[in-house]
Design a protein around this motif. Structure first.
Motif, PDB file in Angstrom:
ATOM      1  N   ILE A 132      33.487  39.641  28.998  1.00 17.26           N
ATOM      2  CA  ILE A 132      32.561  38.751  29.696  1.00 17.26           C
ATOM      3  C   ILE A 132      32.056  39.668  30.810  1.00 17.26           C
ATOM      4  O   ILE A 132      32.522  40.309  31.469  1.00 17.26           O
ATOM      5  CB  ILE A 132      33.547  37.838  30.381  1.00 17.26           C
ATOM      6  CG1 ILE A 132      34.178  36.774  29.704  1.00 17.26           C
ATOM      7  CG2 ILE A 132      32.492  37.033  31.430  1.00 17.26           C
ATOM      8  CD1 ILE A 132      35.136  35.856  30.183  1.00 17.26           C
ATOM      9  N   ASP A 133      30.647  40.024  30.626  1.00 20.25           N
ATOM     10  CA  ASP A 133      29.813  40.690  31.755  1.00 20.25           C
ATOM     11  C   ASP A 133      29.891  40.285  32.908  1.00 20.25           C
ATOM     12  O   ASP A 133      30.000  38.673  33.007  1.00 20.25           O
ATOM     13  CB  ASP A 133      28.301  40.878  31.005  1.00 20.25           C
ATOM     14  CG  ASP A 133      27.958  41.773  29.803  1.00 20.25           C
ATOM     15  OD1 ASP A 133      29.036  42.625  29.616  1.00 20.25           O
ATOM     16  OD2 ASP A 133      27.132  41.597  29.407  1.00 20.25           O
ATOM     17  N   MET A 134      29.794  40.927  33.879  1.00 24.87           N
ATOM     18  CA  MET A 134      29.762  40.170  35.371  1.00 24.87           C
ATOM     19  C   MET A 134      28.345  40.419  35.739  1.00 24.87           C
ATOM     20  O   MET A 134      27.766  41.217  35.514  1.00 24.87           O
ATOM     21  CB  MET A 134      30.484  41.197  36.202  1.00 24.87           C
ATOM     22  CG  MET A 134      30.905  40.622  37.674  1.00 24.87           C
ATOM     23  SD  MET A 134      31.369  38.855  37.483  1.00 24.87           S
ATOM     24  CE  MET A 134      33.185  39.209  37.402  1.00 24.87           C
ATOM     25  N   GLU A 135      27.804  39.178  36.275  1.00 21.12           N
ATOM     26  CA  GLU A 135      26.501  38.806  36.535  1.00 21.12           C
ATOM     27  C   GLU A 135      26.284  38.983  38.172  1.00 21.12           C
ATOM     28  O   GLU A 135      27.307  39.651  38.757  1.00 21.12           O
ATOM     29  CB  GLU A 135      26.251  37.514  36.117  1.00 21.12           C
ATOM     30  CG  GLU A 135      26.303  37.583  34.382  1.00 21.12           C
ATOM     31  CD  GLU A 135      25.998  36.393  34.016  1.00 21.12           C
ATOM     32  OE1 GLU A 135      24.685  35.752  33.996  1.00 21.12           O
ATOM     33  OE2 GLU A 135      26.846  35.744  33.378  1.00 21.12           O
ATOM     34  N   ASP A 136      25.622  38.431  38.810  1.00 22.81           N
ATOM     35  CA  ASP A 136      25.074  38.551  40.237  1.00 22.81           C
ATOM     36  C   ASP A 136      26.406  38.040  40.951  1.00 22.81           C
ATOM     37  O   ASP A 136      27.249  37.107  40.462  1.00 22.81           O
ATOM     38  CB  ASP A 136      24.139  37.918  40.764  1.00 22.81           C
ATOM     39  CG  ASP A 136      23.951  36.356  40.325  1.00 22.81           C
ATOM     40  OD1 ASP A 136      24.410  35.794  39.430  1.00 22.81           O
ATOM     41  OD2 ASP A 136      23.441  35.672  41.236  1.00 22.81           O
ATOM     42  N   TYR A 137      26.513  38.050  42.024  1.00 23.54           N
ATOM     43  CA  TYR A 137      27.750  37.749  43.050  1.00 23.54           C
ATOM     44  C   TYR A 137      27.931  36.442  43.000  1.00 23.54           C
ATOM     45  O   TYR A 137      29.128  35.887  43.117  1.00 23.54           O
ATOM     46  CB  TYR A 137      27.335  38.200  44.617  1.00 23.54           C
ATOM     47  CG  TYR A 137      28.545  37.987  45.406  1.00 23.54           C
ATOM     48  CD1 TYR A 137      29.583  38.951  45.310  1.00 23.54           C
ATOM     49  CD2 TYR A 137      28.710  37.225  46.540  1.00 23.54           C
ATOM     50  CE1 TYR A 137      30.782  38.685  46.204  1.00 23.54           C
ATOM     51  CE2 TYR A 137      29.640  36.982  47.140  1.00 23.54           C
ATOM     52  CZ  TYR A 137      30.848  37.706  47.012  1.00 23.54           C
ATOM     53  OH  TYR A 137      32.028  37.415  47.769  1.00 23.54           O
ATOM     54  N   SER A 138      26.964  35.419  43.119  1.00 25.59           N
ATOM     55  CA  SER A 138      27.055  33.873  43.113  1.00 25.59           C
ATOM     56  C   SER A 138      27.859  33.597  41.988  1.00 25.59           C
ATOM     57  O   SER A 138      28.544  32.337  41.820  1.00 25.59           O
ATOM     58  CB  SER A 138      25.725  33.399  43.169  1.00 25.59           C
ATOM     59  OG  SER A 138      25.167  33.605  42.115  1.00 25.59           O
ATOM     60  N   HIS A 139      28.172  34.179  40.775  1.00 27.06           N
ATOM     61  CA  HIS A 139      28.977  33.994  39.640  1.00 27.06           C
ATOM     62  C   HIS A 139      30.203  34.656  39.493  1.00 27.06           C
ATOM     63  O   HIS A 139      31.053  34.582  38.464  1.00 27.06           O
ATOM     64  CB  HIS A 139      28.080  34.214  38.358  1.00 27.06           C
ATOM     65  CG  HIS A 139      26.860  33.304  38.168  1.00 27.06           C
ATOM     66  ND1 HIS A 139      25.556  33.897  38.491  1.00 27.06           N
ATOM     67  CD2 HIS A 139      26.861  31.985  37.885  1.00 27.06           C
ATOM     68  CE1 HIS A 139      24.740  32.872  38.295  1.00 27.06           C
ATOM     69  NE2 HIS A 139      25.451  31.744  37.921  1.00 27.06           N
ATOM     70  N   CYS A 140      30.450  35.486  40.401  1.00 21.10           N
ATOM     71  CA  CYS A 140      31.788  36.442  40.212  1.00 21.10           C
ATOM     72  C   CYS A 140      32.957  35.670  40.497  1.00 21.10           C
ATOM     73  O   CYS A 140      33.864  35.608  39.498  1.00 21.10           O
ATOM     74  CB  CYS A 140      31.677  37.552  41.583  1.00 21.10           C
ATOM     75  SG  CYS A 140      32.942  38.557  41.636  1.00 21.10           S
ATOM     76  N   GLN A 141      33.228  35.027  41.459  1.00 23.25           N
ATOM     77  CA  GLN A 141      34.613  34.085  41.627  1.00 23.25           C
ATOM     78  C   GLN A 141      34.829  33.370  40.607  1.00 23.25           C
ATOM     79  O   GLN A 141      35.850  33.378  39.822  1.00 23.25           O
ATOM     80  CB  GLN A 141      34.427  33.410  42.989  1.00 23.25           C
ATOM     81  CG  GLN A 141      35.960  32.846  43.167  1.00 23.25           C
ATOM     82  CD  GLN A 141      36.968  33.893  43.416  1.00 23.25           C
ATOM     83  OE1 GLN A 141      37.000  34.946  43.978  1.00 23.25           O
ATOM     84  NE2 GLN A 141      37.989  33.820  42.600  1.00 23.25           N
ATOM     85  N   ILE A 142      33.684  32.552  40.186  1.00 23.94           N
ATOM     86  CA  ILE A 142      33.839  31.652  39.231  1.00 23.94           C
ATOM     87  C   ILE A 142      34.323  32.346  37.611  1.00 23.94           C
ATOM     88  O   ILE A 142      35.049  31.844  36.793  1.00 23.94           O
ATOM     89  CB  ILE A 142      32.932  30.510  38.907  1.00 23.94           C
ATOM     90  CG1 ILE A 142      33.163  29.406  38.311  1.00 23.94           C
ATOM     91  CG2 ILE A 142      31.379  31.331  38.469  1.00 23.94           C
ATOM     92  CD1 ILE A 142      32.204  28.237  38.370  1.00 23.94           C
ATOM     93  N   THR A 143      33.629  33.411  37.504  1.00 24.98           N
ATOM     94  CA  THR A 143      33.884  34.201  36.186  1.00 24.98           C
ATOM     95  C   THR A 143      35.292  34.704  36.096  1.00 24.98           C
ATOM     96  O   THR A 143      35.953  34.700  35.214  1.00 24.98           O
ATOM     97  CB  THR A 143      32.919  35.412  36.092  1.00 24.98           C
ATOM     98  OG1 THR A 143      31.320  35.012  36.083  1.00 24.98           O
ATOM     99  CG2 THR A 143      33.068  36.172  35.033  1.00 24.98           C
ATOM    100  N   LEU A 144      35.795  35.287  37.400  1.00 23.48           N
ATOM    101  CA  LEU A 144      37.169  35.552  37.433  1.00 23.48           C
ATOM    102  C   LEU A 144      38.009  34.366  37.276  1.00 23.48           C
ATOM    103  O   LEU A 144      38.887  34.599  36.596  1.00 23.48           O
ATOM    104  CB  LEU A 144      37.438  36.381  38.749  1.00 23.48           C
ATOM    105  CG  LEU A 144      36.672  37.755  38.781  1.00 23.48           C
ATOM    106  CD1 LEU A 144      36.981  38.271  40.270  1.00 23.48           C
ATOM    107  CD2 LEU A 144      36.752  38.703  37.753  1.00 23.48           C
ATOM    108  N   ASP A 145      37.803  33.299  37.742  1.00 27.44           N
ATOM    109  CA  ASP A 145      38.888  31.956  37.636  1.00 27.44           C
ATOM    110  C   ASP A 145      38.596  31.958  36.228  1.00 27.44           C
ATOM    111  O   ASP A 145      39.813  31.388  35.582  1.00 27.44           O
ATOM    112  CB  ASP A 145      38.222  30.985  38.508  1.00 27.44           C
ATOM    113  CG  ASP A 145      38.092  31.247  39.942  1.00 27.44           C
ATOM    114  OD1 ASP A 145      38.832  32.219  40.310  1.00 27.44           O
ATOM    115  OD2 ASP A 145      37.610  30.365  40.785  1.00 27.44           O
TER     116      ASP A 145
END
Ligand code: FAD
Length: 304
Positions: A132-145
């Motif tokens: 899963i690529d990491m996108e901008d900061y606003s999507h960081c926490q939800i991506t990790l969850d």
């Protein structure tokens, strides 16, 4: 000063919805074919085969992000499933990279997770791995969850941590044991959440690379920075970290000589191979990162 203005302009363009939409109709332009492996799965698989023959392994990325309709997100999910099937059918050495916003993260978390599960089921069946690529900061926490939720069922999924974020070191600690791709970070982020100075970003990058390597977790170091790569090689030797516990990664079309040298030296080298019609945002971020890339973009402007 000029460099900063052009960087901001490219980053702004990368997230401009109207431009991204229009570019789908243009076909690969402005020299984008140097860094994007064509518009179709077939053309991308051909490029992967060619890279495999040179000893490079790959990760395919069907370009697309910030999708706002369920229809588009389902289409992207199917395309990713098909890409995994094509990899298996062609017998090429490549895994898959995906972006959560392409799978509908901005529409609904559950919808996105369901799409991700379809992709991971296919990856499981075809014995493959999805990043899963990491996108901008606003999507960081939800991506990790979401990653943590998916890891309860799937062991063939990992993500990316960006060293420009202050939180990166803590995230790497929390994700101990999960395969991570470590990068410096490609988006424009506020000083509230991210280092702005190259020296700080580089220092934090080396810190998290060392941390993840020493934890025994599989680590992908995704960078074109020769200084970082040299330091990682030295560190791995000093700490007796075996070559099969890490890999280097670079983008398609970038520093190809260095990619081949790493293969010759016995390191695993994975090329990130983007393809598809949604190429504009990706291409703009590459121009923002390295003003020298503008030269081939301008050549492309007049040749097509
Ligand atoms: P830079 O800091 O850009 O460059 C350092 C130095 O290296 C330069 O000063 C120059 O001397 C040299 N150099 C760099 N590029 C070149 C070149 N092309 N030719 C010659 N010399 C060069 N970012 C995300 O935010 N999320 C992701 O999921 C993500 N995935 C990535 C996957 C891969 C495989 C790669 C390679 C990058 C990814 N990135 C991602 C982008 C990353 O965050 C950086 O923005 C990008 O890699 C630029 O940083 P760098 O480490 O390559 O070096």
């Amino acid at each position: 000063m000029l460099a900063e203005i052009s960087k901001n302009t490219f980053l702004y363009a990368s997230q401009n919805k109207a431009l991204n939409k229009a570019a789908k109709k243009w076909g690969l332009r402005f020299g984008a074919s140097h860094v994007v492996a064509g518009m179709t799965i077939e053309s991308a698989i051909k490029k992967v085969k060619h890279l495999n023959e040179k000893g490079l392994v790959c990760t395919l990325d069907h370009l697309g992000e910030f999708v706002s309709s369920k229809e588009e997100a389902l289409e992207a999910t199917d395309y990713n499933v098909k890409t995994l099937e094509s990899i298996a059918r062609a017998g090429v050495n490549s895994n898959l990279s995906v972006k959560m916003t392409q799978l509908g993260l901005d529409i609904s978390r559950d919808f996105c997770v369901a799409n991700m599960r379809k992709i991971l089921d296919t990856a499981k069946k075809t014995n493959n791995f999805v990043r899963i690529d990491m996108e901008d900061y606003s999507h960081c926490q939800i991506t990790l969850d979401i990653l943590k939720e998916l890891r309860e069922t799937y062991d063939n999924v990992g993500t990316v941590i960006q060293s420009y974020l202050y939180r990166a070191e803590q995230d790497v600690k929390d994700l101990n044991g999960i395969p991570l791709r470590l990068v410096k970070g490609a988006y424009k982020e506020s000083p509230d959440v991210a280092y702005q100075d190259k020296k700080d970003i580089d220092e934090n990058y080396l810190r998290i690379i060392k941390e993840h390597l020493l934890s025994g977790s599989y680590t992908a170091i995704a960078s074109h920075d020769h200084n970082i790569i040299a330091k990682v090689k030295e560190f791995a030797k000093d700490q007796n970290i075996p070559n099969n516990q890490f890999e280097f990664q670079m983008l398609y079309g970038f520093r190809t000589d260095m990619q081949l040298n790493l293969v010759r030296e016995g390191y695993k080298m994975r090329v990130y191979v983007p393809f598809g019609d949604d190429w504009f945002g990706y291409f703009m971020r590459r121009l923002a990162e390295r003003p020298q890339n503008v030269a081939f973009a301008l050549k492309g402007l007049f040749s097509k």
